[in-house]
Design a protein around this motif. Structure first.
Motif, PDB file in Angstrom:
ATOM      1  N   PRO A 127      12.830  -2.423   1.311  1.00  0.00           N
ATOM      2  CA  PRO A 127      12.765  -1.425   0.229  1.00  0.00           C
ATOM      3  C   PRO A 127      14.153  -1.012  -0.241  1.00  0.00           C
ATOM      4  O   PRO A 127      15.099  -0.954   0.549  1.00  0.00           O
ATOM      5  N   ILE A 128      14.245  -0.698  -1.535  1.00  0.00           N
ATOM      6  CA  ILE A 128      15.500  -0.222  -2.124  1.00  0.00           C
ATOM      7  C   ILE A 128      15.284   1.222  -2.564  1.00  0.00           C
ATOM      8  O   ILE A 128      14.342   1.530  -3.303  1.00  0.00           O
ATOM      9  N   SER A 129      16.152   2.112  -2.111  1.00  0.00           N
ATOM     10  CA  SER A 129      16.011   3.529  -2.438  1.00  0.00           C
ATOM     11  C   SER A 129      16.368   3.787  -3.897  1.00  0.00           C
ATOM     12  O   SER A 129      16.911   2.911  -4.588  1.00  0.00           O
ATOM     13  N   ILE A 171       0.845  -1.177   0.000  1.00  0.00           N
ATOM     14  CA  ILE A 171       0.000   0.000   0.000  1.00  0.00           C
ATOM     15  C   ILE A 171       0.890   1.239   0.000  1.00  0.00           C
ATOM     16  O   ILE A 171       1.820   1.347   0.812  1.00  0.00           O
ATOM     17  N   GLY A 172       0.647   2.142  -0.923  1.00  0.00           N
ATOM     18  CA  GLY A 172       1.297   3.451  -0.910  1.00  0.00           C
ATOM     19  C   GLY A 172       2.800   3.412  -0.991  1.00  0.00           C
ATOM     20  O   GLY A 172       3.386   2.948  -1.962  1.00  0.00           O
ATOM     21  N   ALA A 173       3.416   3.912   0.094  1.00  0.00           N
ATOM     22  CA  ALA A 173       4.867   4.120   0.089  1.00  0.00           C
ATOM     23  C   ALA A 173       5.662   2.835  -0.071  1.00  0.00           C
ATOM     24  O   ALA A 173       6.837   2.872  -0.369  1.00  0.00           O
ATOM     25  N   SER A 174       5.029   1.680   0.143  1.00  0.00           N
ATOM     26  CA  SER A 174       5.766   0.422   0.020  1.00  0.00           C
ATOM     27  C   SER A 174       5.980   0.016  -1.431  1.00  0.00           C
ATOM     28  O   SER A 174       6.718  -0.907  -1.723  1.00  0.00           O
ATOM     29  N   VAL A 175       5.266   0.674  -2.366  1.00  0.00           N
ATOM     30  CA  VAL A 175       5.393   0.327  -3.778  1.00  0.00           C
ATOM     31  C   VAL A 175       6.768   0.750  -4.291  1.00  0.00           C
ATOM     32  O   VAL A 175       7.249   1.845  -3.995  1.00  0.00           O
ATOM     33  N   PHE A 177      16.550 -12.079  -3.933  1.00  0.00           N
ATOM     34  CA  PHE A 177      16.365 -11.544  -5.280  1.00  0.00           C
ATOM     35  C   PHE A 177      15.669 -10.185  -5.179  1.00  0.00           C
ATOM     36  O   PHE A 177      15.014  -9.872  -4.174  1.00  0.00           O
ATOM     37  N   LYS A 178      15.809  -9.379  -6.229  1.00  0.00           N
ATOM     38  CA  LYS A 178      15.149  -8.074  -6.302  1.00  0.00           C
ATOM     39  C   LYS A 178      13.808  -8.230  -7.018  1.00  0.00           C
ATOM     40  O   LYS A 178      13.659  -9.069  -7.904  1.00  0.00           O
ATOM     41  N   TYR A 179      12.849  -7.385  -6.609  1.00  0.00           N
ATOM     42  CA  TYR A 179      11.487  -7.542  -7.129  1.00  0.00           C
ATOM     43  C   TYR A 179      10.828  -6.175  -7.216  1.00  0.00           C
ATOM     44  O   TYR A 179      11.026  -5.315  -6.333  1.00  0.00           O
ATOM     45  N   ASP A 180      10.038  -5.961  -8.268  1.00  0.00           N
ATOM     46  CA  ASP A 180       9.275  -4.722  -8.428  1.00  0.00           C
ATOM     47  C   ASP A 180       7.920  -4.907  -7.777  1.00  0.00           C
ATOM     48  O   ASP A 180       7.054  -5.640  -8.286  1.00  0.00           O
ATOM     49  N   LEU A 181       7.736  -4.251  -6.636  1.00  0.00           N
ATOM     50  CA  LEU A 181       6.515  -4.393  -5.857  1.00  0.00           C
ATOM     51  C   LEU A 181       5.456  -3.426  -6.379  1.00  0.00           C
ATOM     52  O   LEU A 181       5.718  -2.228  -6.556  1.00  0.00           O
ATOM     53  N   GLY A 216      -1.259  -3.160  -4.113  1.00  0.00           N
ATOM     54  CA  GLY A 216      -2.213  -4.253  -3.988  1.00  0.00           C
ATOM     55  C   GLY A 216      -1.530  -5.567  -3.684  1.00  0.00           C
ATOM     56  O   GLY A 216      -0.448  -5.617  -3.102  1.00  0.00           O
ATOM     57  N   MET A 217      -2.156  -6.661  -4.106  1.00  0.00           N
ATOM     58  CA  MET A 217      -1.637  -8.000  -3.819  1.00  0.00           C
ATOM     59  C   MET A 217      -0.631  -8.430  -4.875  1.00  0.00           C
ATOM     60  O   MET A 217      -0.899  -8.362  -6.078  1.00  0.00           O
ATOM     61  N   ASN A 218       0.525  -8.891  -4.424  1.00  0.00           N
ATOM     62  CA  ASN A 218       1.575  -9.374  -5.317  1.00  0.00           C
ATOM     63  C   ASN A 218       1.792 -10.866  -5.092  1.00  0.00           C
ATOM     64  O   ASN A 218       1.948 -11.316  -3.946  1.00  0.00           O
ATOM     65  N   THR A 219       1.815 -11.628  -6.159  1.00  0.00           N
ATOM     66  CA  THR A 219       2.222 -13.042  -6.097  1.00  0.00           C
ATOM     67  C   THR A 219       3.496 -13.184  -6.918  1.00  0.00           C
ATOM     68  O   THR A 219       3.618 -12.609  -8.010  1.00  0.00           O
ATOM     69  N   ILE A 220       4.416 -13.963  -6.405  1.00  0.00           N
ATOM     70  CA  ILE A 220       5.731 -14.110  -7.045  1.00  0.00           C
ATOM     71  C   ILE A 220       5.639 -15.111  -8.182  1.00  0.00           C
ATOM     72  O   ILE A 220       5.191 -16.263  -7.992  1.00  0.00           O
TER      73      ILE A 220
END
Length: 378
Positions: free
Chosen positions: A132-134, A56-60, A82-86, A89-93
């Motif tokens: 999170p990655i800045s 939600i929000g800032a976690s994206v 591993f790195k992932y683009d969040l 909403g709901m994310n499934t890997i």
């Protein structure tokens, strides 16, 4: 009253700290790691990434996902990252779209997980961390974490065979045998333990708590004759025994715990020959043996590491009689087996038969014997 510049600075600093605290506290609610899809199941390479992330929000944004498996009371562990683009909403890997970097505490554990889709026996902790990655590529030092606990155990994939549970034996060096139902059982080694059952104990407690009368590891075969160098078994003393399976030193699981008791030998002395092991290479048709419910055979393999013995029974007219479990595995050295007839093969009391034994290299041996039904010899 006028406030000094110094006091105004202190107020601003205090306000800034409060705002930062509020933002941080709010951020903790911005990502939920849902491990329920992998809770209560045995993890495999196919399902280990089946958790969900609700953002939600800032976690994206871009995050680093790290997972770790740590076993209790064991040095075994492994992890991935591993790195992932969040997305919001709901994310499934999608396991096919990510490329985790794996680290294992041992190569054997890596083989178990990737090649055989299994984990060692025991309770483990599975933790997933999302950091999170800045925009500068820095990974946050305060990630979101979630853990679950699970016990990896395959129920009785090792089955004890002989002696049967609660058996009353008439010999002090019994043959103990078992079978492992793993697809890679030829790569396993075994630990065989036998312990006295003391008053008030059940077999499981006896094996776990009492000092074994016999404990041998790294057995490669699925049977073992109680050795003469072990502590002698005692008449009328109940014993518990079990077998554990290992893959390159990693415990996979164990069998149920069975028990047996040595009783007085009340069988007819004339049948004494039925209780000795017949060396099929030396005897090979020379003399007829007595088979009191079973025939004990010995095979010394000295030309290669492994072999297989193929068995069949012929009656007096050389007609073959169906025999279950007609294959025996052999390893280099002294191999001993108990070929059980009672309740498994239709043999007649005091009739003559021949046990035919052949190997992969077409060596053939024949053991004539007279069958004695134990029910008629009491």
């Amino acid at each position: 009253m006028k406030r000094t510049t110094n006091s105004l600075g202190q107020d601003l600093l205090l306000l800034l700290c409060c705002l930062l605290f509020t933002v941080c506290a709010s951020a903790q609610q911005n990502l939920v790691i849902d491990l329920s899809p992998v809770d209560g199941i045995n993890l495999t390479p196919e399902n280990i990434l089946n958790f969900r992330l609700q953002a939600i929000g800032a976690s994206v944004g871009k995050v680093q996902i790290t997972g770790a498996i740590r076993f209790r009371n064991s040095p075994q562990n492994f992890s991935y990252s591993f790195k992932y683009d969040l997305h919001a909403g709901m994310n499934t890997i999608d396991a096919g779209q990510v490329h985790p970097q794996w680290q294992f505490s041992s190569s054997a554990l890596k083989e178990l997980f990737f090649n055989y889709k299994t984990l060692p026996e025991g309770t483990y902790e599975y933790c997933v961390s999302v950091a999170p990655i800045s925009s500068f590529g820095e990974v946050s030092a305060t990630p979101f974490d979630e853990c679950l606990y699970h016990r990896s155990e395959e129920a009785f994939l090792i089955n004890l065979l002989e002696p049967e549970n609660k058996a009353k034996l008439h010999e002090y060096t019994p043959m103990l045998s078992w079978v492992a139902n793993y697809s890679f059982s030829n790569e396993l080694t075994y630990r065989l333990r036998i312990a006295e059952i003391k008053q008030g104990q059940n077999p499981v407690n006896a094996v776990m708590r009492n000092r074994p009368v016999y404990d041998e590891r790294n057995l490669m075969q699925n049977s073992k004759v109680y050795p003469i160098y072990a502590r002698p078994l005692v008449k009328n003393q109940p014993y518990a025994w079990t077998v554990d399976a290992y893959y390159k030193g990693i415990l996979l699981g164990g069998a149920e715990t069975w028990q047996f008791t040595i009783k007085d030998d009340s069988l007819n002395n004339a049948n004494e020959g039925s209780r000795s092991y017949v060396d099929i290479k030396k005897e090979n048709g020379k003399t007829s043996q007595y088979a009191l419910g079973a025939l004990k055979i010995k095979y010394v393999l000295d030309k290669k590491k492994t072999d297989t013995l193929f068995l069949k029974i012929l009656d007096e007219k050389d007609q073959e009689i169906s025999l279950n479990n007609n294959k025996l595995s052999a390893v280099y050295g002294d191999n001993r087996y108990i070929v059980v007839f009672k309740d498994r093969v239709n043999l007649k009391h005091h009739h003559l038969y021949t046990l035919m034994v052949s190997t992969k290299t077409n060596e053939k041996y024949r053991i004539p014997f007279e069958y004695l039904n134990p029910e008629f010899e009491k």
